[in-house]
Design a protein around this motif. Structure first.
Motif, PDB file in Angstrom:
ATOM      1  N   ALA A  70     -38.700 -16.781  48.493  1.00 23.41           N
ATOM      2  CA  ALA A  70     -37.297 -17.140  48.673  1.00 23.41           C
ATOM      3  C   ALA A  70     -36.332 -16.045  48.246  1.00 23.41           C
ATOM      4  O   ALA A  70     -35.236 -15.923  48.804  1.00 23.41           O
ATOM      5  N   THR A  71     -36.731 -15.232  47.238  1.00 18.39           N
ATOM      6  CA  THR A  71     -35.773 -14.306  46.634  1.00 18.39           C
ATOM      7  C   THR A  71     -36.189 -12.843  46.666  1.00 18.39           C
ATOM      8  O   THR A  71     -35.348 -11.966  46.430  1.00 18.39           O
ATOM      9  N   GLY A  72     -37.466 -12.580  46.869  1.00 21.43           N
ATOM     10  CA  GLY A  72     -37.958 -11.206  46.781  1.00 21.43           C
ATOM     11  C   GLY A  72     -38.273 -10.782  45.361  1.00 21.43           C
ATOM     12  O   GLY A  72     -38.745  -9.661  45.142  1.00 21.43           O
ATOM     13  N   ILE A  73     -38.053 -11.659  44.384  1.00 24.74           N
ATOM     14  CA  ILE A  73     -38.332 -11.345  42.986  1.00 24.74           C
ATOM     15  C   ILE A  73     -39.746 -11.800  42.638  1.00 24.74           C
ATOM     16  O   ILE A  73     -40.136 -12.932  42.904  1.00 24.74           O
ATOM     17  N   THR A  74     -40.535 -10.921  42.046  1.00 29.62           N
ATOM     18  CA  THR A  74     -41.901 -11.247  41.661  1.00 29.62           C
ATOM     19  C   THR A  74     -41.938 -11.804  40.249  1.00 29.62           C
ATOM     20  O   THR A  74     -41.448 -11.182  39.307  1.00 29.62           O
ATOM     21  N   ILE A  75     -42.515 -12.987  40.111  1.00 35.40           N
ATOM     22  CA  ILE A  75     -42.802 -13.558  38.800  1.00 35.40           C
ATOM     23  C   ILE A  75     -44.304 -13.418  38.595  1.00 35.40           C
ATOM     24  O   ILE A  75     -45.102 -14.100  39.218  1.00 35.40           O
ATOM     25  N   GLU A  76     -44.690 -12.516  37.716  1.00 36.43           N
ATOM     26  CA  GLU A  76     -46.108 -12.289  37.443  1.00 36.43           C
ATOM     27  C   GLU A  76     -46.570 -13.271  36.367  1.00 36.43           C
ATOM     28  O   GLU A  76     -46.187 -13.175  35.198  1.00 36.43           O
ATOM     29  N   VAL A  77     -47.378 -14.233  36.758  1.00 37.68           N
ATOM     30  CA  VAL A  77     -47.871 -15.241  35.823  1.00 37.68           C
ATOM     31  C   VAL A  77     -49.032 -14.672  35.012  1.00 37.68           C
ATOM     32  O   VAL A  77     -50.053 -14.281  35.567  1.00 37.68           O
ATOM     33  N   VAL A  78     -48.849 -14.614  33.695  1.00 41.63           N
ATOM     34  CA  VAL A  78     -49.863 -14.092  32.783  1.00 41.63           C
ATOM     35  C   VAL A  78     -50.477 -15.292  32.060  1.00 41.63           C
ATOM     36  O   VAL A  78     -49.907 -15.822  31.112  1.00 41.63           O
ATOM     37  N   ASP A  79     -51.629 -15.743  32.529  1.00 38.87           N
ATOM     38  CA  ASP A  79     -52.283 -16.939  31.988  1.00 38.87           C
ATOM     39  C   ASP A  79     -53.298 -16.513  30.930  1.00 38.87           C
ATOM     40  O   ASP A  79     -54.328 -15.919  31.250  1.00 38.87           O
ATOM     41  N   VAL A  80     -52.997 -16.784  29.668  1.00 41.32           N
ATOM     42  CA  VAL A  80     -53.872 -16.379  28.567  1.00 41.32           C
ATOM     43  C   VAL A  80     -54.478 -17.627  27.924  1.00 41.32           C
ATOM     44  O   VAL A  80     -53.938 -18.729  28.039  1.00 41.32           O
ATOM     45  N   PRO A  81     -55.609 -17.499  27.241  1.00 39.61           N
ATOM     46  CA  PRO A  81     -56.201 -18.659  26.573  1.00 39.61           C
ATOM     47  C   PRO A  81     -55.238 -19.292  25.575  1.00 39.61           C
ATOM     48  O   PRO A  81     -54.447 -18.599  24.928  1.00 39.61           O
ATOM     49  N   THR A  82     -55.325 -20.604  25.455  1.00 41.53           N
ATOM     50  CA  THR A  82     -54.431 -21.337  24.558  1.00 41.53           C
ATOM     51  C   THR A  82     -54.478 -20.777  23.139  1.00 41.53           C
ATOM     52  O   THR A  82     -53.449 -20.672  22.467  1.00 41.53           O
ATOM     53  N   ALA A  83     -55.665 -20.417  22.693  1.00 38.60           N
ATOM     54  CA  ALA A  83     -55.820 -19.919  21.326  1.00 38.60           C
ATOM     55  C   ALA A  83     -55.158 -18.554  21.122  1.00 38.60           C
ATOM     56  O   ALA A  83     -54.938 -18.139  19.975  1.00 38.60           O
ATOM     57  N   ASP A  84     -54.832 -17.854  22.212  1.00 40.99           N
ATOM     58  CA  ASP A  84     -54.319 -16.490  22.111  1.00 40.99           C
ATOM     59  C   ASP A  84     -52.812 -16.365  22.312  1.00 40.99           C
ATOM     60  O   ASP A  84     -52.220 -15.347  21.952  1.00 40.99           O
TER      61      ASP A  84
END
Length: 424
Positions: A70-84
């Motif tokens: 929709a916007t051309g803006i990249t949202i880079e999702v950084v999925d890390v372990p809950t403990a970290d």
């Protein structure tokens, strides 16, 4: 510290494919400096750090992909372990290198004063006010991204085999004594190994305290306090841990209650709404059902969930707020909740889930009819980050483990919990 523009032509499958494409793109991006932003062909890249998105169908990644479209803006999702994630954000704050965005389950005193004010977004997007907690300076540091509620699951196959009834409507909720009697009948008649299991969590035990009429260590003025109902709850909890109702291994040695229930060994599981997506996907050997929580004095649950936050001075402050504003648009937010199996923070929003609609509706009814005394659980999470003497860990869980191990009684346990909450 205690214990988250709909495009109608994009189907659930297409969301997944788009999210996969975003993940592939992220692989090619190097770690961004300056708060997780970078210039890439004239477009901005912002990083959003969180935990558990892959477990919830990639709902955040799908939202990020749609935002890019929709916007051309990249949202880079950084999925890390809950403990970290706690350590990651602490380290980033210490190095003055916080990312633009995060979805967290608690706010940390180390970085809570580095959050942007989201009050205008919350007002414009009609977020339910009872889930919003302002900072001492009047700003709004976080908006819940989603709600969770403590709840109860039964192994329907075992109950049916034993010929034992269970309630399906909150108006017919069983008492704790009725519930314990029922699960022990199932254990005896259907060959279940245990009657029930409860997650090793103060968040879950707090819900039980609410059901017994306790305010569960609410603040009295500027200090946390206790009541006799908290002692009564712990005495009852100790009793069902000491007999054959519950396995002591979960609370005393950390055995996984989720795995025990999914194995079919347990008649009932006291956990919460976040399990629905997992059970729907992974339980194949028996029928399960969400049912009302038991009560002692009142119908009650304990709320939880995640929070969206945007950090200050990352080089992308306004861009981060624009994404959060877009995220809470009714159409976008509905699709997010539907895909991830999340309960919405807008009471007026009707979400038609692709599975287990009855379970999600029961949880929403449990929230709407919540009679818990004491602090609002969602607000409490935010308020605790600004406490003058913040505590660490989970005192309710840790002291209860000592009680179950035989080193102290319920009254001493409650006294110790209050001391720890108050920074002693």
């Amino acid at each position: 510290m205690s214990e988250q523009t709909r495009i109608s032509s994009i189907s659930r499958r297409q969301f997944g494919l788009t999210a996969f494409g975003l993940s592939a793109l992220a692989v090619g991006l190097s770690a961004c400096s300056g708060g997780g932003t970078s210039a890439e062909g004239g477009a901005k890249t912002l990083q959003l750090v969180l935990s558990g998105d892959t477990n919830q169908g990639g709902a955040f990644a799908a939202a990020a992909a749609k935002y890019k479209e929709a916007t051309g803006i990249t949202i880079e999702v950084v999925d890390v372990p809950t403990a970290d994630i706690t350590t990651k954000l602490k380290n980033a704050a210490t190095a003055n290198d916080l990312l633009a965005l995060a979805r967290v389950t608690g706010l940390d005193p180390l970085w809570v004063n580095q959050l942007q004010d989201l009050s205008e977004i919350a007002k414009a997007r009609n977020i339910d006010g009872k889930f919003l907690q302002t900072a001492p300076d009047g700003t709004l540091p976080a908006i819940p991204s989603d709600l969770t509620a403590v709840g109860l699951f039964v192994n329907k196959s075992l109950f049916d085999k034993a010929g034992v009834a269970y309630p399906t409507a909150i108006g017919n909720s069983w008492t704790w004594d009725e519930f314990v009697a029922a699960v022990n009948q199932v254990r005896e008649k259907a060959g279940a190994k245990y009657g029930m299991v409860m997650d090793r969590s103060g968040h879950r035990l707090r819900a039980m305290m609410y059901e017994f009429g306790s305010d569960a260590f609410a603040k009295n003025g500027d200090k946390y306090a206790a009541d006799e109902k908290a002692v009564e709850t712990l005495e009852y909890f100790q009793k069902i841990n000491d007999d054959a109702t519950m396995p002591k291994s979960v609370w005393l040695s950390g055995e996984d209650g989720n795995a025990m229930f999914k194995s079919g060994q347990v008649a009932a599981y006291y956990s919460g709404s976040w399990q629905v997506a997992d059970f729907n996907k992974n339980i194949k050997d028996f029928e399960w059902l969400s049912v009302p929580l038991p009560k002692k004095e009142v119908n009650a649950t304990n709320l939880g969930g995640g929070f969206m936050v945007a950090f200050k001075d990352t080089g992308a402050d306004e861009e981060a707020k624009k994404f959060i504003d877009w995220f809470y648009d009714d159409a976008n937010y509905t699709e997010f909740a539907k895909l991830g199996g999340y309960l919405p923070v807008k009471e007026s929003l009707k979400v038609e889930y692709p599975y287990q609609q009855a379970s999600f509706e029961l949880y929403q009814q449990q929230i709407a009819g919540n009679q818990a005394k004491g602090d609002n659980a969602i607000k409490r999470v935010v308020a605790e980050a600004y406490a003058e003497t913040p505590f660490s860990g989970d005192p309710l869980r840790e002291e209860t483990v000592k009680m179950l191990g035989g080193s102290q009684d319920a009254k001493t346990t409650v006294e110790n919990i209050v001391k720890l909450y108050n920074g002693a």
